[in-house]
Design a protein around this motif. Structure first.
Motif, PDB file in Angstrom:
ATOM      1  N   VAL A 211       0.856  -1.197   0.000  1.00 23.81           N
ATOM      2  CA  VAL A 211       0.000   0.000   0.000  1.00 23.81           C
ATOM      3  C   VAL A 211       0.890   1.245   0.000  1.00 23.81           C
ATOM      4  N   PRO A 212       0.605   2.239  -0.861  1.00 19.30           N
ATOM      5  CA  PRO A 212       1.453   3.436  -0.895  1.00 19.30           C
ATOM      6  C   PRO A 212       1.544   4.110   0.477  1.00 19.30           C
ATOM      7  N   ILE A 213       2.721   4.671   0.733  1.00 13.97           N
ATOM      8  CA  ILE A 213       2.942   5.375   2.003  1.00 13.97           C
ATOM      9  C   ILE A 213       2.788   6.873   1.720  1.00 13.97           C
ATOM     10  N   GLY A 253      15.960   2.737 -11.869  1.00 14.43           N
ATOM     11  CA  GLY A 253      14.608   2.183 -11.972  1.00 14.43           C
ATOM     12  C   GLY A 253      14.038   2.454 -13.347  1.00 14.43           C
ATOM     13  N   ALA A 254      13.295   1.491 -13.851  1.00  9.84           N
ATOM     14  CA  ALA A 254      12.690   1.639 -15.183  1.00  9.84           C
ATOM     15  C   ALA A 254      11.697   2.799 -15.162  1.00  9.84           C
ATOM     16  N   THR A 255      11.203   3.135 -16.319  1.00 14.51           N
ATOM     17  CA  THR A 255      10.273   4.263 -16.348  1.00 14.51           C
ATOM     18  C   THR A 255       9.012   3.941 -15.527  1.00 14.51           C
ATOM     19  N   GLY A 256       8.612   4.885 -14.696  1.00 19.02           N
ATOM     20  CA  GLY A 256       7.453   4.679 -13.817  1.00 19.02           C
ATOM     21  C   GLY A 256       7.765   3.898 -12.557  1.00 19.02           C
ATOM     22  N   ALA A 257       9.047   3.643 -12.289  1.00 15.44           N
ATOM     23  CA  ALA A 257       9.410   2.844 -11.096  1.00 15.44           C
ATOM     24  C   ALA A 257       9.283   3.657  -9.811  1.00 15.44           C
ATOM     25  N   GLY A 258       9.196   4.985  -9.941  1.00 22.58           N
ATOM     26  CA  GLY A 258       9.018   5.806  -8.741  1.00 22.58           C
ATOM     27  C   GLY A 258      10.285   6.502  -8.280  1.00 22.58           C
ATOM     28  N   LYS A 259      11.203   6.773  -9.205  1.00 22.24           N
ATOM     29  CA  LYS A 259      12.451   7.471  -8.832  1.00 22.24           C
ATOM     30  C   LYS A 259      12.109   8.847  -8.242  1.00 22.24           C
ATOM     31  N   GLY A 260      11.036   9.444  -8.820  1.00 24.84           N
ATOM     32  CA  GLY A 260      10.618  10.761  -8.345  1.00 24.84           C
ATOM     33  C   GLY A 260      10.259  10.738  -6.860  1.00 24.84           C
ATOM     34  N   SER A 261       9.652   9.651  -6.392  1.00 21.52           N
ATOM     35  CA  SER A 261       9.233   9.647  -4.981  1.00 21.52           C
ATOM     36  C   SER A 261      10.435   9.541  -4.058  1.00 21.52           C
ATOM     37  N   PRO A 286      16.990  17.324 -16.885  1.00 17.58           N
ATOM     38  CA  PRO A 286      16.919  17.191 -18.339  1.00 17.58           C
ATOM     39  C   PRO A 286      15.527  16.802 -18.828  1.00 17.58           C
ATOM     40  N   LYS A 287      14.767  16.075 -17.991  1.00 19.24           N
ATOM     41  CA  LYS A 287      13.454  15.612 -18.460  1.00 19.24           C
ATOM     42  C   LYS A 287      12.383  16.692 -18.327  1.00 19.24           C
ATOM     43  N   ARG A 288      12.680  17.730 -17.523  1.00 19.18           N
ATOM     44  CA  ARG A 288      11.756  18.859 -17.283  1.00 19.18           C
ATOM     45  C   ARG A 288      10.394  18.380 -16.796  1.00 19.18           C
ATOM     46  N   MET A 289      10.384  17.313 -16.052  1.00 17.76           N
ATOM     47  CA  MET A 289       9.106  16.795 -15.563  1.00 17.76           C
ATOM     48  C   MET A 289       9.072  16.834 -14.046  1.00 17.76           C
ATOM     49  N   GLU A 290       9.942  15.994 -13.491  1.00 19.45           N
ATOM     50  CA  GLU A 290       9.867  15.720 -12.068  1.00 19.45           C
ATOM     51  C   GLU A 290      10.268  16.933 -11.211  1.00 19.45           C
ATOM     52  N   LEU A 291      11.435  17.478 -11.515  1.00 19.92           N
ATOM     53  CA  LEU A 291      11.978  18.510 -10.637  1.00 19.92           C
ATOM     54  C   LEU A 291      11.415  19.887 -10.946  1.00 19.92           C
ATOM     55  N   ALA A 445       5.278   1.132  -7.345  1.00 24.02           N
ATOM     56  CA  ALA A 445       6.070   2.360  -7.550  1.00 24.02           C
ATOM     57  C   ALA A 445       6.709   2.797  -6.230  1.00 24.02           C
ATOM     58  N   GLY A 446       7.976   3.118  -6.291  1.00 28.54           N
ATOM     59  CA  GLY A 446       8.699   3.537  -5.083  1.00 28.54           C
ATOM     60  C   GLY A 446       9.239   2.366  -4.276  1.00 28.54           C
ATOM     61  N   VAL A 447       8.895   1.114  -4.691  1.00 29.33           N
ATOM     62  CA  VAL A 447       9.406  -0.072  -3.984  1.00 29.33           C
ATOM     63  C   VAL A 447      10.772  -0.429  -4.576  1.00 29.33           C
ATOM     64  N   VAL A 461      12.438  -1.937   0.491  1.00 26.58           N
ATOM     65  CA  VAL A 461      11.976  -0.668   1.062  1.00 26.58           C
ATOM     66  C   VAL A 461      10.924  -0.045   0.141  1.00 26.58           C
ATOM     67  N   ARG A 462      10.206   0.940   0.658  1.00 27.90           N
ATOM     68  CA  ARG A 462       9.316   1.727  -0.214  1.00 27.90           C
ATOM     69  C   ARG A 462       9.412   3.189   0.185  1.00 27.90           C
ATOM     70  N   ALA A 463       9.589   4.028  -0.810  1.00 25.82           N
ATOM     71  CA  ALA A 463       9.655   5.464  -0.546  1.00 25.82           C
ATOM     72  C   ALA A 463       8.248   6.000  -0.352  1.00 25.82           C
TER      73      ALA A 463
HETATM   74  N1  LIG Z   1       6.224   5.859  -3.674  1.00 22.55           N
HETATM   75  C1  LIG Z   1       5.152   5.776  -4.454  1.00 22.55           C
HETATM   76  N2  LIG Z   1       4.029   5.213  -3.982  1.00 22.55           N
HETATM   77  C2  LIG Z   1       2.935   5.113  -4.778  1.00 22.55           C
HETATM   78  N3  LIG Z   1       2.866   5.528  -6.048  1.00 22.55           N
HETATM   79  C3  LIG Z   1       3.945   6.110  -6.559  1.00 22.55           C
HETATM   80  C4  LIG Z   1       5.148   6.255  -5.797  1.00 22.55           C
HETATM   81  N4  LIG Z   1       6.073   6.844  -6.576  1.00 22.55           N
HETATM   82  C5  LIG Z   1       5.486   7.053  -7.760  1.00 22.55           C
HETATM   83  N5  LIG Z   1       4.206   6.628  -7.763  1.00 22.55           N
HETATM   84  C6  LIG Z   1       3.262   6.634  -8.902  1.00 22.55           C
HETATM   85  O1  LIG Z   1       3.973   6.104 -10.029  1.00 22.55           O
HETATM   86  C7  LIG Z   1       3.985   7.052 -11.098  1.00 22.55           C
HETATM   87  C8  LIG Z   1       5.373   7.080 -11.745  1.00 22.55           C
HETATM   88  O2  LIG Z   1       6.303   7.573 -10.800  1.00 22.55           O
HETATM   89  P1  LIG Z   1       7.569   8.454 -11.203  1.00 22.55           P
HETATM   90  O3  LIG Z   1       7.185   9.448 -12.259  1.00 22.55           O
HETATM   91  O4  LIG Z   1       8.177   8.951  -9.969  1.00 22.55           O
HETATM   92  O5  LIG Z   1       8.462   7.357 -11.856  1.00 22.55           O
HETATM   93  P2  LIG Z   1       9.893   7.572 -12.482  1.00 22.55           P
HETATM   94  O6  LIG Z   1      10.705   6.405 -12.048  1.00 22.55           O
HETATM   95  O7  LIG Z   1      10.409   8.923 -12.164  1.00 22.55           O
HETATM   96  O8  LIG Z   1       9.573   7.434 -14.022  1.00 22.55           O
HETATM   97  P3  LIG Z   1      10.284   8.176 -15.251  1.00 22.55           P
HETATM   98  O9  LIG Z   1      11.701   7.705 -15.265  1.00 22.55           O
HETATM   99  O10 LIG Z   1       9.488   7.721 -16.424  1.00 22.55           O
HETATM  100  O11 LIG Z   1      10.148   9.642 -14.961  1.00 22.55           O
HETATM  101  C9  LIG Z   1       3.606   8.390 -10.462  1.00 22.55           C
HETATM  102  O12 LIG Z   1       2.856   9.168 -11.318  1.00 22.55           O
HETATM  103  C10 LIG Z   1       2.812   8.014  -9.266  1.00 22.55           C
HETATM  104  O13 LIG Z   1       1.446   7.930  -9.594  1.00 22.55           O
END
Ligand SMILES: Nc1ncnc2c1ncn2[C@@H]1O[C@H](COP(=O)(O)OP(=O)(O)OP(=O)(O)O)[C@@H](O)[C@H]1O
Length: 488
Positions: A211-213, A253-261, A286-291, A445-447, A461-463
């Motif tokens: 479950v997301p934290i 982490g692959a795309t969408g893996a949750g690096k942003g969290s 560089p991606k102009r998305m997350e940060l 995501a974030g795991v 772990v999970r962020a």
């Molecule tokens: N810790 C988390 N818990 C739950 N959901 C999360 C978590 N981190 C990210 N997500 C969900 O997963 C989606 C993708 O996360 P994020 O954009 O951080 O991935 P990413 O690894 O940065 O991907 P990319 O490399 O494509 O930018 C987010 O939009 C969010 O909905």
């Protein structure tokens, strides 16, 4: 008729009718032993006595309690043990309500461990191990690894096993899936035991991180420890603490893996010290998305660049230059870094390392970025610089700076061989199944997996998930004059 014994296979002797005629077909028959009845009785008596003693010793606590209550009943009547039982039950309820953690630690968990030892592990031990091929049969005798101890955690059981002599943990790692199915666990990990010849099997009963934290509360400045920033939770329920002081961190982490969290949870944990002027975050985006969401915050309390034409590389070069100046200033004066207003702790976050070091079309910019990053990561640790690099692709040809990051986090990865590339050789065999993390964002995501200094085995772990509103709130804390909708 005369008989002779022949050996047909290891541990087997059968009686064979002795033949005088060398050309006659052999006649085989099992040996018939006539045991004296007294001896049979004696052997069975001894066997029963030994089994009873073993049972009593193994179950000394429940047996003593039952015996004590029985004695009270016979001596004073059966109301007395009933009253004793009621008093004990009331005391336990009071204990559980008044001090739940100690009740769980000292009574509930040991009792559960005992229950699971008897009802799950000991009961199925032999059939599961035989099927998984972890037993050995020699001269008709079966050798079975011993079950030493069981400990129960909130979501997993740890079982201490004494392996057979000559057996290695890899033999158990190979059949981890068989063991998981055999004992009804979702996953089994093999861990170092308390001494050679022993291993811990970690049976995960349910996924504690499914479950997301939600974003963790922003801590007080006095509680922020740059050696242990709380950014999420580990599988055993303890906080996941990330070290930044004296190290660099790679998040793969692959795309969408949750690096942003991971990045945003870290920035959130740093926020009080950023506002106090003791920490600066320099963001390369560089991606102009997350940060970009926190751009005003970084521009006020650090630096920010998303300029592919050279701005990002200049930011890295400025950091490397300042780091060199610091190193010169500190040389021979101090060996350990403490952040001050004059020399704040600088965290350089690069959202996609590979863009700068591999994908950037301009060769000159790539070379400059690579050399600035190499300078920062190889010399920045002791003078208050930490680089946090995120990357989607863990392959060596994409990022050959990987080895300059002492701490690495493996979120969901596309291929199993990338796990060892990120966490080091043998990490996947030791249970870091980063390639099997769910791609469903709510679950996976974030795991990820990390290697902590204190534990040789990878820890799951999970962020915490810092959502857009949380980031807006952080920006507002840093720049109240912009108002709450500023970052949107
Ligand atoms: N810790 C988390 N818990 C739950 N959901 C999360 C978590 N981190 C990210 N997500 C969900 O997963 C989606 C993708 O996360 P994020 O954009 O951080 O991935 P990413 O690894 O940065 O991907 P990319 O490399 O494509 O930018 C987010 O939009 C969010 O909905």
């Amino acid at each position: 008729m005369s008989w002779e014994f022949r050996k047909l296979g290891p541990g087997e002797n059968v009686a064979v009718e002795a033949q005088r005629d060398p050309f006659a077909a052999p006649k085989w028959a099992p040996p018939v032993w006539h045991m004296p009845e007294g001896l049979v009785l004696l052997v069975n008596l001894v066997r029963t006595a030994v089994r009873t003693v073993v049972f009593l010793v193994r179950n000394i606590v429940p047996v003593s309690i039952a015996a004590g209550l029985g004695w009270l009943g016979i001596r004073f009547g059966w109301t007395v043990p009933l009253v004793v039982l009621a008093l004990v039950a009331v005391s336990l309820i009071v204990w559980a309500v008044a001090d739940r953690p100690s009740f769980v630690r000292h009574l509930a968990r040991p009792a559960r461990a005992r229950w699971r030892l008897v009802m799950v592990y000991r009961r199925d031990w032999q059939p599961v191990l035989v099927t998984a091929g972890l037993t050995k049969t020699h001269k008709g005798r079966e050798y079975l690894p011993s079950l030493v101890r069981v400990r129960c955690g909130p979501t997993s059981d740890r079982v201490l096993v004494k392996m057979l002599k000559g057996q290695a943990p890899t033999a158990w790692e190979r059949v981890a899936v068989n063991l998981a199915h055999g004992f009804g666990a979702t996953l089994v990990r093999v861990r170092e035991g308390d001494r050679p010849g022993r291993i811990w099997l970690e049976f995960v009963r349910r996924d504690a991180l499914a479950v997301p934290i939600p974003a963790l509360p922003v801590p007080d400045a006095a509680d922020v420890d740059l050696r242990a920033l709380e950014i999420g939770r580990a599988e055993d329920g303890s906080p996941w603490r990330l070290r930044l002081l004296g190290t660099h961190v790679l998040i793969a982490g692959a795309t969408g893996a949750g690096k942003g969290s991971v990045i945003w949870s870290t920035v959130r944990a740093l926020l009080p010290l950023m506002l106090a002027g003791l920490v600066e975050v320099w963001a390369v985006d560089p991606k102009r998305m997350e940060l970009s969401f926190g751009r005003p915050l970084f521009e006020r309390y650090g630096r920010y660049s998303d300029d592919p034409k050279g701005g990002m590389v200049e930011l890295l070069e400025a950091a490397a230059e300042d780091m060199n100046a610091r190193a010169e200033q500190f040389a021979g004066v101090t060996r350990s870094f403490t952040p001050t207003h004059e020399h704040p702790f600088r965290v350089v976050i690069v959202d996609e390392l590979a863009f700068l070091t591999a994908y950037c079309p301009e060769r000159d910019l790539r070379k400059r970025a690579e050399s600035a990053l190499a300078v920062l990561t190889s010399q920045g640790r002791s003078v208050g610089y930490c680089v946090i690099g995120a990357q989607q692709d863990a392959r060596k040809e994409v990022n050959n700076l990987r080895n300059l990051f002492p701490d690495r986090i493996a979120l969901r990865l596309d291929e199993d061989e990338q796990v060892d590339m990120v966490l080091g050789d043998g990490a996947r065999d030791r249970g870091a199944l980063a390639d099997q993390i769910s791609s469903v964002p709510e679950i996976g995501a974030g795991v990820g997996f990390v290697r902590l200094e204190t534990v040789p085995d990878p820890v799951r772990v999970r962020a915490a998930y810092v959502c857009d509103d949380d980031i807006r709130d952080m920006v507002y804390r840093g720049l109240p004059e912009l108002g709450t909708g500023a970052a949107a």
